[in-house]
Design a protein around this motif. Structure first.
Motif, short mmCIF file in Angstrom:
data_model
loop_
_atom_site.label_atom_id
_atom_site.label_comp_id
_atom_site.label_asym_id
_atom_site.label_seq_id
_atom_site.Cartn_x
_atom_site.Cartn_y
_atom_site.Cartn_z
N VAL A 470 0.82 -1.22 0.00
CA VAL A 470 0.00 0.00 0.00
C VAL A 470 0.85 1.27 0.00
O VAL A 470 0.56 2.22 -0.76
CB VAL A 470 -0.99 -0.03 1.17
CG1 VAL A 470 -1.63 1.35 1.37
CG2 VAL A 470 -2.07 -1.07 0.91
N SER A 474 0.37 3.88 -3.04
CA SER A 474 -0.10 5.24 -2.80
C SER A 474 0.90 6.27 -3.34
O SER A 474 0.51 7.28 -3.94
CB SER A 474 -0.33 5.45 -1.31
OG SER A 474 -0.73 6.76 -1.03
N ARG A 475 2.18 6.01 -3.15
CA ARG A 475 3.21 6.94 -3.61
C ARG A 475 3.19 7.07 -5.13
O ARG A 475 3.29 8.18 -5.68
CB ARG A 475 4.58 6.47 -3.12
CG ARG A 475 5.71 7.43 -3.46
CD ARG A 475 6.99 7.07 -2.72
NE ARG A 475 7.45 5.72 -2.98
CZ ARG A 475 7.40 4.72 -2.09
NH1 ARG A 475 6.90 4.93 -0.89
NH2 ARG A 475 7.84 3.52 -2.40
N LEU A 477 0.59 6.30 -7.20
CA LEU A 477 -0.67 6.88 -7.64
C LEU A 477 -0.67 8.40 -7.54
O LEU A 477 -1.27 9.10 -8.36
CB LEU A 477 -1.83 6.30 -6.83
CG LEU A 477 -2.20 4.84 -7.12
CD1 LEU A 477 -3.27 4.36 -6.15
CD2 LEU A 477 -2.68 4.67 -8.56
N HIS A 478 0.01 8.94 -6.54
CA HIS A 478 0.04 10.39 -6.37
C HIS A 478 0.98 11.08 -7.36
O HIS A 478 1.08 12.31 -7.37
CB HIS A 478 0.44 10.74 -4.93
CG HIS A 478 -0.70 10.60 -3.97
ND1 HIS A 478 -1.03 9.39 -3.40
CD2 HIS A 478 -1.61 11.50 -3.50
CE1 HIS A 478 -2.08 9.55 -2.60
NE2 HIS A 478 -2.45 10.82 -2.65
N SER A 502 -7.33 1.52 -0.60
CA SER A 502 -6.41 2.55 -1.07
C SER A 502 -6.71 2.96 -2.50
O SER A 502 -6.72 4.15 -2.84
CB SER A 502 -4.97 2.04 -0.95
OG SER A 502 -4.05 3.00 -1.42
N ASP A 505 -10.10 4.95 -2.54
CA ASP A 505 -9.94 6.32 -2.02
C ASP A 505 -9.25 7.21 -3.04
O ASP A 505 -9.64 8.38 -3.24
CB ASP A 505 -9.16 6.29 -0.70
CG ASP A 505 -9.94 5.62 0.42
OD1 ASP A 505 -11.17 5.49 0.28
OD2 ASP A 505 -9.31 5.22 1.43
N TRP A 506 -8.19 6.70 -3.64
CA TRP A 506 -7.48 7.49 -4.65
C TRP A 506 -8.39 7.80 -5.84
O TRP A 506 -8.41 8.92 -6.35
CB TRP A 506 -6.23 6.75 -5.12
CG TRP A 506 -5.61 7.41 -6.32
CD1 TRP A 506 -4.78 8.50 -6.33
CD2 TRP A 506 -5.83 7.06 -7.70
NE1 TRP A 506 -4.46 8.84 -7.62
CE2 TRP A 506 -5.08 7.98 -8.48
CE3 TRP A 506 -6.58 6.07 -8.33
CZ2 TRP A 506 -5.07 7.91 -9.87
CZ3 TRP A 506 -6.57 6.01 -9.71
CH2 TRP A 506 -5.81 6.92 -10.47
#
Length: 807
Positions: A470, A474-475, A477-478, A502, A505-506
């Motif tokens: 995760v 997340s890193r 995806l941003h 995750s 939410d993204w």
């Protein structure tokens, strides 16, 4: 016959429906009826197929049972006892009707070690305790748990046992005596070679030559001679030669049955005995259960009455093996397990019930009582050569290639070395530990990358998405800018709740900021309606070509199929199948899930018309899903399917214009650039062709159609013409050989069509041959479109992992 199945209770509704009356009822004249005639007891019948199969299995089992007993250091009679008990007890009580049990090569190392440590009578007692343990496991219904062991561990265990057997028996082959361990045998080998026993070495060489050469006798006479088992021919030839030449060398010595040693109470340290029982139980159970599964696969490939044998009940098979080990150990026999060589011979000989296995046990009993003078003539070196060959065959190159392809060669190697250097139980424990560690490593290792092409941002997640991945997910995806369109490709088979949350939410945050998101890949189950929307930027280039997106759709469809339909074809809820409802449900699923994703592509094809690049001619078999095998989608293939993937020759009196018309349309109108003829394993048409024997029986529509395959059968019988063959291994049986040869022959038929001949001459068309092994999910491509004197070789197509460069 049906009346015998009707209940005999006077009030039974079955009787009422059948029109039967109570014995107390009367006739219209008032006289009591005579009591019903009791049904005749059904006599025990043995099918001729079972009888012939039992003889074939017996001829294999007799020399192998003596050889395995010799290799373990047990009394030679113990091998015959185990073979008889395996046939009679395990054959009668086991859950796999066609599996043949007896002394197995996989148990040789374990038994030899037990005899060396505790003596023969204690070893028999350990066998009885192992049988009791198997009964307990069968009662707990945990048989399928054994199948959870990694195949790499099982293959590594068998390979380690095979190496140990081969090295030990090499000493007997050379005329000496084996040592107690593999390392000791290797160290003693130079001295053994220096003191070679010429007579023993000569008989061993003769045995190996007959064993290897007999199955390779060419021509029609060879096909008839190969019905006699090679093991029997090898041992019989060496025995006859040794007897006629008067060679002096050690021979079989079967003592009187009156002095045969029975089981005794286990004597030794408790922990040592417990470990011995555990090891024996483990090896016997795993080998028998895996053998039962293998027999099911062999039976599934047969046609006609021979295919009606039910699937194995693995828990019952475990109970039957336990009962056989109890009886065998109590009677002074070797441990019993399912034996692959005998089981495959039983299936291939046409056995249709457990009677063949039991009759083979009866024949072993008869031989043990009446053939002792003949058995005493067999040279020990010949038996040792036979068992050594079996040990070498246990190190399977096919298994090594398989574990390498699945990146489990480390598990295989550790297990093999552990068994060779430490012992069977220790090697298996090491292999399981490495397999678990490797699985955890793969579960935790996920590669997530980001790239931008044509204004579209692609996030590719390769591996299993768990909570451990995760932070990286997340890193990455941003890195996608606000308002951009993103495509997230999931190349894995598992996603836990943390990773799912995750992603969700993204996605919500990204779409709220004006962006759009699309998920593709294996995890179709998490696709929301928004993900099915095609962005205004348009699909990525490979999606336009259809391959990446369509492959994801194929995997998605297969996931739904595998999850909702068991192997027997019934729905997951167990209710009877309503074919109309099943069809409507499938169409509804397409309209709901797949149609929104392919509507644009199909609309384009509707406007532009079809422009397929190749004609794909394959069998009508329901197990061949062309879009799955070729990762193709709408508009890619022009497909012709018929029974046997046949191409009738043009101009024949009983030709078939439908196939010829499809070929002409594909070549002259659609301008396809290639034609592929695809055969497959277990083809019913090829099996029917072999059964008919000529391919000329045209009394039914199917028979008349199979006439077009008669040239393939003739090619198979003609040694002067090249056959089709697989690179790296021999065909599994005659059916597979005919399937391969049929592809080569149908390519020749293609060249006889005028449209094909013209396109080939102009260099505008290529012909390809393909073979798909259904059970292995492995495709093979023909290396050359034309066969030469060396034959037509089908090369295995590597997977994506093998095609990827080391960088």
């Amino acid at each position: 016959m049906s009346s015998a199945c009707v209940p005999t209770h006077p009030e039974s509704p079955g009787l009422a429906r059948a029109g039967a009356a109570s014995p107390r009822s009367t006739t219209a004249t008032g006289r009591p009826k005579s009591p019903p005639v009791p049904p005749r007891r059904r006599r025990f019948r043995v099918e001729s197929a079972d009888l012939s199969a039992s003889v074939a299995v017996f001829l294999i089992a007799l020399p192998l049972s003596l050889g395995i007993a010799l290799a373990t250091g047990a009394p030679l009679q113990a091998g015959l006892v185990a073979a008889a008990v395996g046939g009679l007890v395990a054959g009668r009580l086991g859950g796999c009707p066609l599996q043949v049990s007896g002394p197995a090569a996989g148990l040789t190392v374990v038994t030899a070690d037990l005899i060396h440590r505790y003596g023969w009578r204690t070893t028999c007692g350990i066998t009885v305790l192992a049988g009791l343990a198997q009964l307990g496991l069968g009662c707990l219904r945990v048989a399928r748990t054994a199948l959870a062991v990694s195949p790499a561990v099982v293959h590594g265990m068998l390979a380690g046992i095979g190496v140990t057997i081969a090295v030990a028996q090499l000493h007997i082959v050379l005329g000496g005596n084996p040592q107690s361990s593999v390392l000791a045998n290797v160290r003693a080998l130079p001295a053994q070679l220096a003191h070679l026993h010429p007579a023993a070495a000569a008989m061993s060489a003769l045995t190996l030559a007959l064993l290897l050469g007999w199955p390779r006798i060419p021509g029609s006479p060879g096909r008839r001679l190969r019905t006699v088992p090679a093991a029997l021919v090898a041992v019989t030839g060496a025995t006859a030669t040794a007897s006629l030449t008067g060679l002096t060398l050690p021979r079989v010595d079967l003592p009187s049955w009156s002095s045969h040693a029975l089981a005794g109470l286990p004597e030794g340290p408790v922990l040592g005995i417990a470990a011995a029982v555990l090891t024996t139980t483990l090896v016997c159970s795993v080998q028998s259960l895996l053998g039962a599964v293998a027999v099911d696969k062999l039976v599934a490939g047969r046609t006609g009455p021979q295919s009606r044998v039910g699937r194995s009940d693995l828990d019952r098979e475990l109970l039957g093996q336990g009962a056989a080990n109890i009886v065998s150990g109590a009677l002074g026999g070797l441990p019993v397990a399912g034996v692959a060589v005998r089981s495959s011979a039983n299936v291939r000989s046409g056995a249709v019930s457990r009677n063949s296995t039991m009759l083979h046990g009866v024949l072993v009993v008869v031989a043990a009582l009446l053939m002792v003078p003949l058995l005493d003539l067999i040279p020990l070196a010949s038996l040792a050569a036979l068992v050594m060959a079996v040990g070498i065959q246990m190190v399977s190159l096919h298994h090594i290639r398989t574990v390498t392809r699945h990146r489990e060669v480390l598990v295989y190697a550790v297990t093999t070395l552990g068994v060779v250097l430490l012992g069977v139980l220790e090697g298996v424990v090491l292999g399981v530990a490495v397999a678990v560690a490797l699985a955890l490593h793969r579960l935790a290792r996920t590669r997530i990358t980001h790239e931008e092409k044509g204004g579209v941002h692609y996030v590719h997640a390769r591996g299993q998405l768990t909570f451990l991945a995760v932070p990286r997910l997340s890193r990455v995806l941003h890195l996608v800018p606000q308002g951009a369109h993103a495509v997230v490709e999931l190349d894995g088979s598992f996603m836990d709740h943390a990773a799912y949350e995750s992603l969700q939410d993204w996605r919500k945050a990204h779409t709220a900021q004006g962006g759009s998101a699309e998920l593709t890949g294996c995890r179709a189950g998490i696709r929301s309606p928004e993900y099915g929307h095609r962005p205004e930027h348009g699909p990525r280039p490979e999606h336009r070509a259809g391959h990446g997106h369509r492959a994801g759709l194929v995997r998605s469809g297969l996931s739904r199929w595998a999850g909702g339909r068991p192997a027997d074809g019934t729905p997951a809820d167990g209710r009877p199948v309503d074919s109309g409802h099943e069809l409507a449900r499938g169409v509804s699923a397409f309209q709901r899930e797949t149609a929104p994703l392919v509507r644009d592509e199909l609309a384009r094809l509707a406007r532009e018309g079809q422009r397929p690049s190749q004609l794909f001619l394959t069998c009508a078999d329901s197990r061949l899903v062309t879009s799955m095998i070729t990762s193709s989608g709408p508009g890619d293939l022009f497909v012709v399917r018929n029974v046997g993937n046949l191409v009738p020759l043009p101009g024949e009196e009983n030709g078939d214009d439908s196939v010829a018309a499809a070929i002409e349309y594909a070549v002259d109108v659609l301008k396809v650039r290639s034609i592929t003829v695809c055969g497959h394993s277990g083809c019913g048409a090829m099996q029917a062709l072999l059964t008919s024997g000529s391919g000329e029986e045209g009394t039914t529509p199917l028979g008349r159609w199979l006439r077009h395959a008669a040239p393939s059968l003739a090619r198979l019988a003609d040694d002067s013409r090249p056959w089709g063959r697989l690179a790296g291994r021999a065909p599994a049986d005659e059916v597979e050989q005919l399937c391969l040869t049929n592809v080569v022959q149908q390519l020749e038929h293609l060249r006889a069509h005028d449209s094909v001949a013209r396109a080939l001459a102009a260099g505008a068309l290529e012909l390809h041959g393909m073979y798909f092994h259904v059970g292995e999910a492995q495709a093979y491509l023909l290396g050359r479109a034309e066969a030469d004197e060396e034959g037509a070789v089908f090369e295995g197509v590597p997977g994506a992992e093998e095609l990827r460069s080391p960088a």
